[in-house]
Design a protein around this motif. Structure first.
Motif, PDB file in Angstrom:
ATOM      1  N   THR A 197       0.826  -1.204   0.000  1.00 57.01           N
ATOM      2  CA  THR A 197       0.000   0.000   0.000  1.00 57.01           C
ATOM      3  C   THR A 197       0.860   1.253   0.000  1.00 57.01           C
ATOM      4  N   THR A 198       1.938   1.228   0.772  1.00 59.89           N
ATOM      5  CA  THR A 198       2.828   2.385   0.833  1.00 59.89           C
ATOM      6  C   THR A 198       3.440   2.678  -0.520  1.00 59.89           C
ATOM      7  N   LEU A 199       3.931   1.655  -1.202  1.00 58.84           N
ATOM      8  CA  LEU A 199       4.571   1.868  -2.494  1.00 58.84           C
ATOM      9  C   LEU A 199       3.561   2.134  -3.608  1.00 58.84           C
ATOM     10  N   THR A 200       2.311   1.746  -3.408  1.00 58.31           N
ATOM     11  CA  THR A 200       1.278   2.119  -4.378  1.00 58.31           C
ATOM     12  C   THR A 200       0.940   3.601  -4.250  1.00 58.31           C
ATOM     13  N   ALA A 201       0.852   4.071  -3.021  1.00 59.26           N
ATOM     14  CA  ALA A 201       0.567   5.493  -2.811  1.00 59.26           C
ATOM     15  C   ALA A 201       1.746   6.365  -3.215  1.00 59.26           C
ATOM     16  N   CYS A 202       2.963   5.860  -3.045  1.00 59.69           N
ATOM     17  CA  CYS A 202       4.169   6.613  -3.420  1.00 59.69           C
ATOM     18  C   CYS A 202       5.069   5.671  -4.217  1.00 59.69           C
ATOM     19  N   PRO A 203       4.937   5.633  -5.539  1.00 54.88           N
ATOM     20  CA  PRO A 203       5.719   4.681  -6.344  1.00 54.88           C
ATOM     21  C   PRO A 203       7.225   4.904  -6.271  1.00 54.88           C
ATOM     22  N   SER A 204       7.670   6.069  -5.870  1.00 60.85           N
ATOM     23  CA  SER A 204       9.107   6.330  -5.771  1.00 60.85           C
ATOM     24  C   SER A 204       9.640   5.649  -4.511  1.00 60.85           C
ATOM     25  N   ARG A 205      10.293   4.511  -4.683  1.00 56.67           N
ATOM     26  CA  ARG A 205      10.749   3.735  -3.534  1.00 56.67           C
ATOM     27  C   ARG A 205      11.858   4.447  -2.776  1.00 56.67           C
ATOM     28  N   SER A 206      12.742   5.097  -3.497  1.00 60.38           N
ATOM     29  CA  SER A 206      13.825   5.814  -2.822  1.00 60.38           C
ATOM     30  C   SER A 206      13.271   6.939  -1.945  1.00 60.38           C
ATOM     31  N   ARG A 207      12.189   7.574  -2.383  1.00 59.13           N
ATOM     32  CA  ARG A 207      11.588   8.630  -1.570  1.00 59.13           C
ATOM     33  C   ARG A 207      11.001   8.065  -0.291  1.00 59.13           C
ATOM     34  N   VAL A 208      10.389   6.882  -0.370  1.00 56.51           N
ATOM     35  CA  VAL A 208       9.805   6.263   0.823  1.00 56.51           C
ATOM     36  C   VAL A 208      10.888   5.925   1.835  1.00 56.51           C
ATOM     37  N   LEU A 209      11.967   5.282   1.378  1.00 54.80           N
ATOM     38  CA  LEU A 209      13.033   4.894   2.303  1.00 54.80           C
ATOM     39  C   LEU A 209      13.741   6.117   2.872  1.00 54.80           C
ATOM     40  N   ALA A 210      13.938   7.136   2.052  1.00 51.18           N
ATOM     41  CA  ALA A 210      14.573   8.358   2.552  1.00 51.18           C
ATOM     42  C   ALA A 210      13.701   9.033   3.608  1.00 51.18           C
ATOM     43  N   ALA A 211      12.389   9.061   3.391  1.00 50.81           N
ATOM     44  CA  ALA A 211      11.498   9.668   4.383  1.00 50.81           C
ATOM     45  C   ALA A 211      11.510   8.885   5.695  1.00 50.81           C
ATOM     46  N   LYS A 212      11.521   7.549   5.604  1.00 47.94           N
ATOM     47  CA  LYS A 212      11.605   6.742   6.810  1.00 47.94           C
ATOM     48  C   LYS A 212      12.896   7.026   7.574  1.00 47.94           C
ATOM     49  N   ALA A 213      14.011   7.111   6.839  1.00 51.56           N
ATOM     50  CA  ALA A 213      15.308   7.335   7.474  1.00 51.56           C
ATOM     51  C   ALA A 213      15.362   8.695   8.165  1.00 51.56           C
ATOM     52  N   VAL A 214      14.867   9.730   7.502  1.00 49.64           N
ATOM     53  CA  VAL A 214      14.924  11.073   8.079  1.00 49.64           C
ATOM     54  C   VAL A 214      14.046  11.176   9.318  1.00 49.64           C
ATOM     55  N   VAL A 215      12.814  10.690   9.217  1.00 49.91           N
ATOM     56  CA  VAL A 215      11.882  10.795  10.344  1.00 49.91           C
ATOM     57  C   VAL A 215      12.390  10.000  11.543  1.00 49.91           C
TER      58      VAL A 215
END
Length: 379
Positions: A197-215
Motif C-alpha cells: 500500500t505504501t509503495l502504491t501510494a508513493c511509487p518512488s521507492r527511494s523517496r519512501v526509504l529516505a522519508a523513513k530514514a529522516v523521520v
C-alpha cells in the motif's frame, strides 16, 4: 319502341332526391387538448397554468402504415472521447467542453513531493503503539539506571570517574530499544504487507526509504539526547564538587584545584555525541531491516554487531591474538559510546568522536546498499 336503357333513365328521374349520409365523427385516443385562456381587453399578459404548453410545430410522422414491417430507429454516432482541455490539471478525468474552453476540476490536484512522504511517515511512526512503548522504555532505562549509578558513586567521598560517566550504564541498555525500533520501522510493513500500500501510494521507492530514514533518525536523536541530557544534569548535581581520587582514571582537564568538574567537551560528548551515536546505530538498524526484510533476523544481526566484538575479545587471552583483541575492543560500538563519556574500554584517551564518524560512514554505506536493492527487487 323504347329500349331498356330508356326505361332505367325514366325510373331514376321519377325517384325523389336523397340527402348525403354524414361521415362518422373522429374518435381521439388521447386527452382532449386544452385551449389557452384568453385575456380580457386591456388586461395584462395571461400567466401560464398547469396542463398548458405552447404549440409545437408539427413534425413528419414516423409511424409506419398498418401491415408494414417495423422501421428501426435511425442510428446516431457514438460520442467520441475528446482530448483534455489545454491547461487542465493533471489527474482530472473530465473531457474538455465542446466549445474549446479549458476545464477546471473542482478537486484540487497537486504534484506530490518529499514533504508529503515525510508527513506520511511521521503519521505512521507516531500513531503506532509500539513506538511510544519502545521510546518510553528507553527513556526510563537511560534516566533510571543513570540515576542509580550516580547514587552508587556518591557513596564515596572522592570522585573515581568523570562526573557524567554514570549515564553510560543506562544508555548501554537503552540503545537496544532504539535498535529494535529502527528495524521495526521497515520490517513491520513487510511482515504485514502494508509496504504494498505504501509503495502504491508513493511509487518512488527511494523517496519512501529516505522519508523513513529522516523521520526515524530525527526522532531517535531528539529522544536520546533528551534522556542523556537529563541524566547528565542528575549526575552533575549529585557528584559535582567532589575531589578527585589520587589514582582515578580521570582526564587532567576535568580536574580544577583538585575538584572534578565537567568540561564543555564532556557535556557535548555525553549529550549530543551520545544522542548522535545511538541514533546512527538505529539508522544502521533501519538499513539492515530494509536489506533483510525480516524483523527477527535484522534485530539479531544488529545485536551481534553491537555485542559480538566485545564478547569475542574477552575470550582472546592468548598472546598470538592480542593484537586482534585490542582492535576488536577499540572499534567495538560499545567502546565508541564509552569514549564519549571519557571512560574508554581500551585504556586510551580518545574522546569518541573519531569512532562516531566511522559509524556514520558504515551507516551511509549500508543505506546506499538498501536503496539499490529496494529499487531492483520486488516488494
Amino acid at each position: 319502341m323504347t329500349t331498356p336503357h330508356q326505361h332505367q333513365d325514366a325510373a331514376a328521374s321519377a325517384m325523389p332526391p336523397q340527402a348525403p349520409t354524414p361521415a362518422p365523427p373522429l374518435q381521439r385516443s388521447g386527452p382532449v387538448p386544452q385551449q389557452p385562456p384568453t385575456a380580457a381587453p386591456g388586461a395584462g399578459p395571461v400567466p401560464p397554468y398547469e396542463g398548458f404548453s405552447p404549440a409545437v410545430p408539427a413534425q413528419a410522422s414516423t409511424t409506419a402504415p398498418v401491415g408494414a414491417p417495423p422501421v428501426a430507429p435511425p442510428r446516431t454516432a457514438a460520442p467520441q472521447a475528446q482530448p483534455f482541455a489545454a491547461g487542465a490539471s493533471q489527474g482530472s478525468y473530465a473531457p474538455a467542453p465542446a466549445g474549446g474552453g479549458a476545464y477546471t476540476s473542482p478537486i484540487p490536484v497537486r504534484r506530490t513531493h518529499f514533504g508529503h512522504a515525510l508527513a506520511s511517515e511521521w503519521t505512521k511512526i507516531r500513531t503506532v503503539r509500539s513506538t511510544m512503548w519502545t521510546l518510553g522504555i528507553m527513556f526510563a532505562l537511560v534516566v533510571g539506571i543513570g540515576t542509580l549509578a550516580a547514587l552508587g558513586l556518591d557513596s564515596s567521598d572522592e570522585a573515581q570517574t568523570p562526573i557524567l560517566a554514570g549515564g553510560l550504564f543506562g544508555l548501554m541498555l537503552g540503545q537496544i530499544c532504539i535498535i529494535t525500533l529502527g528495524v521495526l520501522v521497515v520490517s513491520s510493513e513487510y511482515g504485514t504487507g502494508m509496504v504494498r500500500t505504501t509503495l502504491t501510494a508513493c511509487p518512488s521507492r527511494s523517496r519512501v526509504l529516505a522519508a523513513k530514514a529522516v523521520v526515524f533518525f530525527l526522532l531517535a536523536f531528539v529522544m536520546t539526547t533528551a534522556a542523556t541530557a537529563l541524566t547528565a544534569l542528575i549526575n552533575s548535581s549529585i557528584l559535582g564538587g567532589k575531589p578527585a581520587l589520587e589514582y582515578a582514571d580521570i582526564p587532567k582537564e576535568s580536574i580544577v584545584d583538585g575538584v572534578v568538574i565537567a568540561t564543555s567537551s564532556e557535556w557535548l560528548g555525553a549529550t549530543v555525541g551520545a544522542g548522535l551515536y545511538v541514533a546512527l546505530l538505529g539508522l544502521l538498524s533501519l538499513a539492515v531491516g530494509a536489506l533483510l526484510r525480516h524483523s527477527a533476523g535484522a534485530i539479531t544481526t544488529m545485536l551481534g554487531v553491537v555485542l559480538l566484538p566485545l564478547l569475542l575479545a574477552l575470550f582472546m587471552v592468548t598472546e598470538s591474538l592480542q593484537e586482534v583483541r585490542e582492535k576488536l575492543i577499540e572499534y567495538s560500538p560499545l567502546n565508541g559510546l564509552a569514549s564519549l563519556y571519557r571512560i574508554p574500554m581500551d585504556g586510551g584517551q580518545g574522546d569518541g568522536w573519531d569512532l562516531l564518524w566511522i559509524l556514520a560512514g558504515v551507516t551511509a554505506a549500508v543505506l546506499v546498499a538498501a536503496f539499490a536493492l529496494l529499487e531492483k527487487r520486488d516488494v
